[in-house]
Write an enzyme that holds these catalytic residues in place. Structure first.
Site, short mmCIF file in Angstrom:
data_model
loop_
_atom_site.label_atom_id
_atom_site.label_comp_id
_atom_site.label_asym_id
_atom_site.label_seq_id
_atom_site.Cartn_x
_atom_site.Cartn_y
_atom_site.Cartn_z
N LYS A 1 -36.10 15.84 -5.18
CA LYS A 1 -36.39 17.04 -5.97
C LYS A 1 -37.71 16.91 -6.72
O LYS A 1 -38.52 17.83 -6.72
CB LYS A 1 -35.28 17.31 -7.00
CG LYS A 1 -33.89 17.41 -6.45
CD LYS A 1 -32.86 17.69 -7.54
CE LYS A 1 -32.77 16.66 -8.63
NZ LYS A 1 -32.25 15.34 -8.19
N ARG B 1 -27.45 20.25 -14.95
CA ARG B 1 -26.71 19.14 -14.32
C ARG B 1 -25.22 19.21 -14.63
O ARG B 1 -24.46 18.37 -14.15
CB ARG B 1 -27.25 17.83 -14.84
CG ARG B 1 -28.22 17.10 -13.92
CD ARG B 1 -28.64 15.85 -14.65
NE ARG B 1 -29.11 14.77 -13.86
CZ ARG B 1 -30.40 14.50 -13.65
NH1 ARG B 1 -31.32 15.33 -14.08
NH2 ARG B 1 -30.74 13.42 -12.99
N ARG C 1 -37.84 3.29 -4.92
CA ARG C 1 -38.76 4.26 -5.53
C ARG C 1 -39.63 3.58 -6.60
O ARG C 1 -39.16 2.77 -7.38
CB ARG C 1 -37.93 5.38 -6.17
CG ARG C 1 -38.76 6.41 -6.90
CD ARG C 1 -37.99 7.66 -7.12
NE ARG C 1 -36.92 7.53 -8.10
CZ ARG C 1 -36.16 8.55 -8.48
NH1 ARG C 1 -36.32 9.73 -7.93
NH2 ARG C 1 -35.22 8.37 -9.38
N ARG D 1 -38.44 2.72 -12.35
CA ARG D 1 -37.72 3.30 -13.48
C ARG D 1 -36.55 2.39 -13.84
O ARG D 1 -35.89 1.86 -12.96
CB ARG D 1 -37.19 4.69 -13.09
CG ARG D 1 -38.24 5.77 -13.21
CD ARG D 1 -37.78 7.06 -12.60
NE ARG D 1 -36.41 7.46 -12.94
CZ ARG D 1 -35.91 8.65 -12.66
NH1 ARG D 1 -36.64 9.56 -12.04
NH2 ARG D 1 -34.67 8.94 -12.98
N ARG E 1 -25.09 6.70 -11.76
CA ARG E 1 -25.75 8.00 -11.64
C ARG E 1 -25.15 8.81 -10.49
O ARG E 1 -24.98 10.02 -10.59
CB ARG E 1 -27.25 7.81 -11.43
CG ARG E 1 -27.93 7.33 -12.71
CD ARG E 1 -29.32 6.84 -12.43
NE ARG E 1 -30.23 7.90 -12.06
CZ ARG E 1 -31.34 7.72 -11.35
NH1 ARG E 1 -31.67 6.52 -10.91
NH2 ARG E 1 -32.12 8.73 -11.09
P1 AMP Z 1 -33.99 12.39 -13.58
O1 AMP Z 1 -35.41 11.97 -13.72
O2 AMP Z 1 -33.83 13.86 -13.38
O3 AMP Z 1 -33.23 11.58 -12.56
O4 AMP Z 1 -33.30 12.09 -15.00
C1 AMP Z 1 -33.24 10.79 -15.54
C2 AMP Z 1 -32.14 10.71 -16.59
O5 AMP Z 1 -32.43 11.60 -17.67
C3 AMP Z 1 -30.76 11.10 -16.12
O6 AMP Z 1 -30.06 10.06 -15.47
C4 AMP Z 1 -30.09 11.48 -17.44
O7 AMP Z 1 -29.77 10.34 -18.21
C5 AMP Z 1 -31.23 12.19 -18.17
N1 AMP Z 1 -31.25 13.63 -17.84
C6 AMP Z 1 -32.22 14.31 -17.15
N2 AMP Z 1 -31.90 15.60 -17.01
C7 AMP Z 1 -30.71 15.76 -17.62
C8 AMP Z 1 -29.83 16.86 -17.81
N3 AMP Z 1 -30.12 18.09 -17.32
N4 AMP Z 1 -28.67 16.65 -18.49
C9 AMP Z 1 -28.37 15.45 -19.00
N5 AMP Z 1 -29.13 14.35 -18.84
C10 AMP Z 1 -30.30 14.50 -18.17
#
Ligand code: AMP
Length: 220
Positions: free
Chosen positions: A21, A96, A134, A167, A178
């Protein structure tokens, strides 16, 4: 080469962690001059800046858990009101959970409702390899992969010579959590958006260029 395209989309990119994404959202948003709103990137910036929000979020993020809904919802509400996000945006990583999706619906005026929700379909078996390999550029944010999209020099970004980092939540301890959180809390959104008749699906288990072309078609 970045090709200019014209999109008036207010769009959610939905899918499991590692489905691509973020990579695609960056590319489509740059080509179409729409705002790319990544809640993960916003939270990582808060963490890097050491803000109270960042300090609170880091614990959840490193454990592979979701940051509480109320924090995320108000962060997105504020972001979506910024001038660059008035006409068109791509939400990447939000919503989410069901409460987040409902809050988004409530907060969008009717004339600026969601135009598309695009589900990035990738078999779960492929996701672990995508996440663990990644790497992101610490300077420009470009996303690479040690096997599928390697840089010319190991650990160095091809675009800006920045250092590549993994990361903290792409380490094996957090990946399983996750994916479990995705299954239990985010996957139910597919039915929600199917019911709202805005859901489109893209087979994202293909080369990034192929997925990109299909996204442009779906969003135009
Ligand atoms: P991502 O980069 O989208 O994979 O997000 C990394 C982390 O940020 C996730 O594993 C969550 O801990 C937090 N996070 C990002 N977006 C959300 C969301 N919409 N709701 C809750 N936690 C989020």
């Amino acid at each position: 080469m970045v090709m200019a395209v014209s999109l008036q989309a207010r769009c959610v990119f939905l899918g499991a962690p590692g489905a691509g994404k973020g990579t695609q959202a960056k590319r489509v948003a740059a080509a179409a001059s729409v705002a790319h709103i990544s809640t993960g990137d916003m939270l990582r910036q808060e963490v890097a800046a050491g803000t109270p929000l960042g300090r609170a979020a880091k614990e959840f993020m490193d454990a592979g858990k979701l940051v509480p809904d109320e924090v995320i919802i108000s962060m997105v509400q504020e972001r979506i009101r910024q001038p660059d996000a008035r006409a068109a945006w791509i939400l990447d990583g939000f919503p989410r959970t069901l409460p987040q999706a409902e809050a988004l619906d409530r907060n969008l005026p009717r004339e600026a409702a969601l135009t598309h929700v695009i589900y990035f379909a990738v078999p779960e078996a492929a996701l672990v390899g995508r996440l663990s390999g990644r790497r992101s550029c610490s300077r420009c944010g470009a996303i690479w992969h040690v096997e599928h999209q390697p840089t010319r020099r190991e650990g160095i970004c091809d675009r800006c010579d920045g250092e590549l980092l993994q990361r903290s939540d792409d380490r094996p301890e957090a990946i399983g959590k996750r994916l479990e959180v995705y299954r239990s809390q985010t996957a139910p959104l597919l039915a929600y958006y199917r019911d709202h008749q805005v859901l489109r699906e893209v087979d994202a288990n293909r080369p990034p260029d192929v997925v990109y072309q299909e996204l442009l078609k779906l969003m135009q």
